[in-house]
Motif scaffolding. Sequence first.
Motif, short mmCIF file in Angstrom:
data_model
loop_
_atom_site.label_atom_id
_atom_site.label_comp_id
_atom_site.label_asym_id
_atom_site.label_seq_id
_atom_site.Cartn_x
_atom_site.Cartn_y
_atom_site.Cartn_z
N LEU A 144 57.03 2.61 52.99
CA LEU A 144 56.53 3.91 53.46
C LEU A 144 56.09 3.94 54.93
N VAL B 112 66.29 5.59 53.51
CA VAL B 112 65.21 5.68 52.51
C VAL B 112 65.59 4.83 51.29
N ILE C 131 60.10 12.71 52.74
CA ILE C 131 60.38 11.26 52.70
C ILE C 131 59.73 10.63 51.46
N GLU D 238 70.18 1.85 59.89
CA GLU D 238 70.81 2.11 58.59
C GLU D 238 72.13 1.34 58.46
N LEU E 186 59.14 4.50 56.94
CA LEU E 186 59.83 5.75 56.66
C LEU E 186 58.99 6.97 57.05
N ALA E 187 57.74 7.02 56.59
CA ALA E 187 56.91 8.22 56.76
C ALA E 187 56.15 8.23 58.08
N GLU F 105 68.49 11.66 48.64
CA GLU F 105 68.18 11.52 50.07
C GLU F 105 68.97 12.54 50.90
N VAL G 115 63.51 1.19 50.45
CA VAL G 115 62.74 1.13 49.20
C VAL G 115 63.24 -0.04 48.34
N ALA H 152 61.78 11.68 48.46
CA ALA H 152 63.07 10.96 48.39
C ALA H 152 62.85 9.51 47.95
N ALA H 153 61.79 8.88 48.46
CA ALA H 153 61.51 7.48 48.14
C ALA H 153 61.15 7.33 46.65
N LEU I 54 64.37 12.94 58.19
CA LEU I 54 64.24 11.68 57.46
C LEU I 54 65.50 10.86 57.67
#
Length: 714
Positions: A165, A152, A255, A118, A168-169, A274, A156, A258-259, A146
Amino acid sequence: MTDAIRYEKGPDNIVVLTLDMPGQSANTMNAVYREAMAKTLDRLEAEKDAIAGVILTSAKKTFFAGGDLNELVKVTRADAGDFYRMVLGIKGQLRRLETLGKPVVAAINGAALGGGWEICLACHHRIALGESHVQLGLPEVTLGLLPGGGGVVRMVRLLGIEKALPYLAEGLKVRPDQALKAGLIHDIAQDRDELLAKARAFIAANPGAVQPWDMKGYKIPGGTPSTPAVAQMLAIAPSVLRDKTRGCFPAPEKILCAAVEGAQVDFDTAQLIEARYFTELTTGQVAKNMIGTFWFQLNEINAGGSRPKGPARHETKKVGVLGAGMMGAGIAYVSAAAGIEVVLKDVSIEAAEKGKAYSAGLLDKQVARGHMTHDARDAFLARIKPTVDDADFEGCDLIIEAVFENRELKGKVTAAAEAAALPDAVIASNTSTLPITGLATAVARPEKFIGLHFFSPVDKMPLVEIIRGEKTSNETLARGFDYVLQIRKTPIVVNDSRGFFTSRVFGTFTNEGIAMLGEGVSAAMIENEARKAGMPVGPLAISDEVSMSLMTHIRNQTAADLQAEGRAMPQHPAFSVIDLMVTEYRRPGKAAGAGFYDYPAGGRKHLWPGLKAHFEKADRQIPQEDVRDRILFIQAIETVRCVEEGVLLSTADANIGSVFGIGFAAWTGGALQFINQYGLDDFVARARYLAEQYGERFEPPALLLEKAARGESF
């Protein structure tokens, strides 16, 4: 300036920020980091006019490890407001960094996972060291969380919803070359000097660098949720996700929320969305279960928590494997993968060669995918020697027997191999049920004998159950433990007992499902509710995989052993169903092409229609919740019995062993954590209800009652 982030401005006016948390082997997003980052940003903003750009790098072997799990695991619902504000503070800092008005480059010199990635995403340019130990990604979902530091939102906006995804997922992690192809990083450097040189060159060439999402006219790649192609994907995404999570894991669902929600609003609002979902997950029970087991307890095990402290570390140099079937071939593969020489013996050279061919098949796939060179494949295979001759075990410091579950056969082959191996060689059996103390009588040095219970398929399953016999020495146990770590598996240690820990508990799972079928409960409901409870597959499907003929063989062997000891075999309502399936309906399992399921050639397996006619009764259906609880409670209760009898020696071994070995519902954090999070008093009450309704096997063991009375947990 605090040491946590070193601030060094060079003659070219470029500031190098070196992340170096004091007293820690890795950088984490703890209070020390937050304070250091706040001071660093204040200084950058104050000196902005005299700065050409900023490079972020790390003094540690890893770039940055992510959130501080010691902090996260303690956050309760009562702390939600304070926690939410703290998270917004972290996000605000990274936003200040990327909107500083100067080019910011991440010089990624090690793994950047979770919060580390991040931080990299908040930089305008990302360059990674092109080494295999460098991994990039957002694995938070694997701990029930998450990415809460803008991961997130930025993923995206960088890749688009659909391409973001999997990272993230699913927590997809990538090496630098894959990251470059995917557009996650911009460049790769071969060493640290080149890493910094390329970072400086970017700053010099791009004095006005800004993030893509801060540019005028920016659009999310692939489109927003209202774009027809994205809308079409999102119409089915929740049901695909639900099929995977079965509603047990909230993180992937949050997730996705949020996305999608974040893609419909501006950047700052997306950050708030998020943060809210992150706070909800962090304060929830599932994340606590998963962090406790899959982080703290797993690290405790891998750091040698269950290893005897005295003996020196031992590196296995040459291993002899007896039996080149599925298990033996898999053991040969994982040993050779760790650089160990392997002798693979079977009754015929053709069978031994076939065992080696299993490794060749796995390696050829890696070569085809570009993950391995032909030379590396050939060198790997050269470490495996197929044979029919015991003399080839000369020089082996470890022998692993992996033949059929027959005591006489196991005794014969291990004694012959022991005679040919090194005098101090450790002799191990891969038995899943036969007591180790009994098998040790076949060898000359029972103190050197141990159980190493692998799980199928060996190349994929992460666990090895180490079984200590009555005479197994501390040195032998330590050497077994060291070998399991050497082949990059997770070792749990248990004391000898029939079925040890994993096979005993696994047996309660399959038997409970089969017993319900015998009572008349719908087979489809049994299978579906097992998956809704969090088990990867239903008890009937897994019984077919194991084969009911093998279950019968093991039961007969156990009955004969107990009879020899003057004891009777405990009966279970599942036995009569198994006997009917094997002898009357001649449907012993998948290998025979028929079991509880039909296996049509070229088609998908489906439940055998005969189950409805022979077993199911419309008036014997039970509540869905009872089906789920019978499946989870019976395994948890058997795990407590293993603790009570001294078979299990640690809570970490119990939790990790139950999830990694037998697929116990991962959302719970393992069989003992399932009881902890349920609450011991409530668990006891529910177990007593199940005992009244379905049989005394659900009666809570004495140890459980004692702990509940004392207000303790496992």
